[in-house]
Write a protein that holds these residues in place. Structure first.
Motif, short mmCIF file in Angstrom:
data_model
loop_
_atom_site.label_atom_id
_atom_site.label_comp_id
_atom_site.label_asym_id
_atom_site.label_seq_id
_atom_site.Cartn_x
_atom_site.Cartn_y
_atom_site.Cartn_z
N LEU A 43 18.60 -17.61 28.72
CA LEU A 43 17.20 -17.67 29.13
C LEU A 43 16.71 -16.33 29.68
CD1 LEU A 43 17.04 -21.15 30.85
CD2 LEU A 43 15.88 -20.47 28.74
N GLU A 44 17.55 -15.68 30.47
CA GLU A 44 17.15 -14.42 31.10
C GLU A 44 17.03 -13.28 30.10
OE1 GLU A 44 18.59 -11.42 34.69
OE2 GLU A 44 19.60 -13.35 34.43
N PHE A 45 17.99 -13.20 29.16
CA PHE A 45 18.03 -12.07 28.25
C PHE A 45 17.56 -12.40 26.83
CE2 PHE A 45 21.11 -11.08 31.58
CZ PHE A 45 20.60 -9.86 32.01
N GLY A 46 17.27 -13.67 26.54
CA GLY A 46 16.74 -14.05 25.24
C GLY A 46 17.78 -14.16 24.14
N ARG A 47 19.03 -14.03 24.50
CA ARG A 47 20.10 -14.16 23.50
C ARG A 47 21.41 -14.47 24.23
NH1 ARG A 47 22.95 -9.36 23.94
NH2 ARG A 47 21.75 -7.68 24.83
N SER A 48 22.37 -14.97 23.48
CA SER A 48 23.68 -15.23 24.07
C SER A 48 24.62 -14.09 23.70
CB SER A 48 24.24 -16.57 23.60
OG SER A 48 24.40 -16.58 22.21
N ARG A 49 25.72 -14.00 24.41
CA ARG A 49 26.73 -12.98 24.09
C ARG A 49 27.51 -13.41 22.85
NH1 ARG A 49 27.76 -12.60 30.29
NH2 ARG A 49 26.65 -10.70 30.77
N LYS A 55 31.25 -13.18 30.24
CA LYS A 55 32.10 -12.12 30.80
C LYS A 55 32.56 -12.54 32.19
CE LYS A 55 30.31 -8.23 28.25
NZ LYS A 55 29.91 -6.84 28.32
N VAL A 56 33.82 -12.24 32.49
CA VAL A 56 34.41 -12.61 33.78
C VAL A 56 35.36 -11.52 34.26
CG1 VAL A 56 34.29 -15.09 33.31
CG2 VAL A 56 36.38 -13.83 32.75
N THR A 57 35.61 -11.54 35.55
CA THR A 57 36.77 -10.86 36.11
C THR A 57 37.71 -11.98 36.50
OG1 THR A 57 35.48 -8.99 36.92
CG2 THR A 57 37.64 -9.34 37.92
N ALA A 58 38.89 -12.00 35.91
CA ALA A 58 39.86 -13.07 36.13
C ALA A 58 40.94 -12.59 37.09
CB ALA A 58 40.50 -13.49 34.81
N SER A 68 36.66 -12.14 28.83
CA SER A 68 35.60 -13.09 28.50
C SER A 68 36.23 -14.45 28.29
CB SER A 68 34.86 -12.68 27.22
OG SER A 68 34.17 -11.46 27.42
N VAL A 69 35.46 -15.49 28.58
CA VAL A 69 35.89 -16.85 28.25
C VAL A 69 35.02 -17.31 27.09
CG1 VAL A 69 36.80 -17.43 30.52
CG2 VAL A 69 34.40 -17.82 30.06
N PHE A 70 35.61 -18.13 26.22
CA PHE A 70 34.95 -18.54 24.99
C PHE A 70 34.80 -20.05 24.94
CE2 PHE A 70 36.95 -14.51 24.30
CZ PHE A 70 35.96 -13.78 23.66
N PRO A 71 33.61 -20.53 24.54
CA PRO A 71 33.38 -21.97 24.51
C PRO A 71 34.12 -22.65 23.36
CG PRO A 71 31.49 -20.83 23.59
CD PRO A 71 32.43 -19.77 24.10
N LEU A 104 32.14 -14.78 37.59
CA LEU A 104 31.24 -14.76 36.43
C LEU A 104 30.36 -13.54 36.51
CD1 LEU A 104 30.23 -18.53 36.37
CD2 LEU A 104 32.29 -17.43 35.48
N LEU A 105 30.32 -12.75 35.44
CA LEU A 105 29.53 -11.50 35.42
C LEU A 105 28.28 -11.66 34.58
CD1 LEU A 105 32.51 -9.04 34.90
CD2 LEU A 105 31.47 -9.76 37.06
#
Length: 105
Positions: A43-49, A55-58, A68-71, A104-105
């Motif tokens: 919603l914020e950027f108008g597109r998904s990664r 993106k995460v720091t684990a 990154s985590v993937f759905p 979460l980044l």
């Protein structure tokens, strides 16, 4: 402001065409929070990664890394790959339950 998720999950070994991978499957409330984070980003950027990833720091134990985590399954589960470097540093093996912290980044 970033959000941090903490939970425990088993480390799974998956064998694919290109090699063997170790991963953590994120489900339940943590998966719901990741899905919401992904929707807000879209919603914020108008597109998904790429691939709908987040993106995460684990962090497992004393080891932390950017990833990154993937759905999976329409965002009801998410996958985090765990590298050999992390496995060696934390003395992990497939089947171990790991305490994971995701920023979460």
């Amino acid at each position: 402001m970033s959000e941090t998720l903490s939970f425990a999950a088993p480390l799974t070994r998956w064998r694919g065409d290109r090699g063997t991978y170790h991963l953590v499957t994120i489900a339940g409330e943590a998966a719901d929070q990741l899905a919401m984070h992904a929707r807000l980003h879209r919603l914020e950027f108008g597109r998904s990664r790429g691939f709908g990833s987040v993106k995460v720091t684990a962090r497992i134990g004393e080891t932390h890394w950017k990833s990154s985590v993937f759905p999976q399954r329409k965002q009801s589960e998410w996958i985090l790959l765990v590298s050999r470097r992390v496995m060696r540093a934390e003395d992990l093996a497939a089947g171990d339950t790991v305490r994971l912290e995701l920023e979460l980044l």
